[in-house]
Design an enzyme around this catalytic site. Structure first.
Site: not given
Length: 286
Positions: A153, A230, A264
């Protein structure tokens, strides 16, 4: 040499998962970092290193407790280092008002805007101070010519940007659900304007999609792993396709694995972390 203080040590897959603290000159505060020393570190041999950069809201703890990477690091004989995600305890006004800016959200940039510019220098911390500290403090086991980087991320953004801004510093790079084009996404726009100011030409220096267009360092392959389920991918925060398009426009090899239904979280990371270690090992051990 900077003085390291051992915070914790746990045996894992024949090696040791340790956490140390040190006083950072870049960030002007005490910082923790994790380091996994695989069983091969007991021998008379220099080992490759992978830096792992975590995402928003994380510390150095999330990856070492949730990803299960130690099994693969032990198999391949790779040292793994994980810094924290921002300065801690420096008390910049407003640093704890939101989850995606300030504490736990340093974005791996060197802030130029007051009041952030004094402490929020995660780019230089990772790629200069900690990079050198690991080679000095663990010189008996670290091979300085075999260093890779990965992240998740915000940390995926950090890994890509660190590699592209510093050609040759990292021999291999991969990322889970990275923020690939922060200039174009809400998280990135908030962070870059907050840390760097409103001059968008400065933002491009910390955007992987922009940086790859002018990359002229050693040959490099980018490995991107993205969950198709995600929500941040669906909401256009991550934009991996923009990076893939930029890579192809300049002939930089890129692999994008789009994983059906994965989200995610660390469920995604722990499922495919073994493939990432295979990818790094092949490059770092060649």
């Amino acid at each position: 040499m900077e003085k390291l203080q051992l915070v914790s040590s746990n045996k894992s897959f024949g090696g040791y998962q340790k956490v140390y603290s040190h006083e950072s000159s870049e960030l002007k505060c005490k910082m923790n970092f994790s380091i996994y020393l695989p069983p091969q570190a007991e021998g008379d041999v220099k080992l490759p290193v992978i830096f792992y950069l975590s995402g928003l809201t994380c510390t150095e703890q999330n990856f070492i407790t949730k990803s299960g990477f130690q099994r693969y690091a032990a198999e391949h004989g790779i040292i793994v280092v994980g810094p924290d995600t921002s300065p801690r305890g420096v008390k910049v006004p407003g640093d704890d008002e939101s989850w995606d800016f300030g504490v736990s959200a340093g974005f791996y940039v060197d802030a130029t805007k007051d009041p952030w510019s004094t402490n929020y220098r995660m780019g230089s911390y990772v790629n200069s101070e900690l990079y050198e500290l690991i080679q000095t403090a663990f010189s008996n086991v670290v091979d300085p010519d075999k260093i890779g980087i990965m992240g998740h991320s915000m940390g995926g953004h950090g890994a890509l940007v660190s590699t592209l801004r510093n050609p040759g510093l990292y021999k291999s790079v991969s990322a889970f659900a990275p923020i690939c084009n922060p200039i174009q996404g809400p998280w990135g726009q908030k962070a870059l304007s907050g840390y760097l100011g409103e001059d968008k030409s400065k933002w491009a220096d910390w955007d992987a999609t922009e940086l790859v267009k002018k990359y002229n360092g050693p040959p490099l392959t980018l490995l991107l792993d993205q969950g198709a389920g995600d929500k941040f991918y669906i909401e256009k925060q991550l934009l991996p396709e923009n990076l893939v398009e930029a890579c192809r426009s300049v002939g930089v090899p890129v692999i994008l694995n789009l994983r059906e239904d994965y989200d995610h979280s660390y469920y995604h990371i722990s499922t495919f972390i073994g493939e990432h270690f295979d990818f790094h090992a092949k490059i770092l051990k060649s």
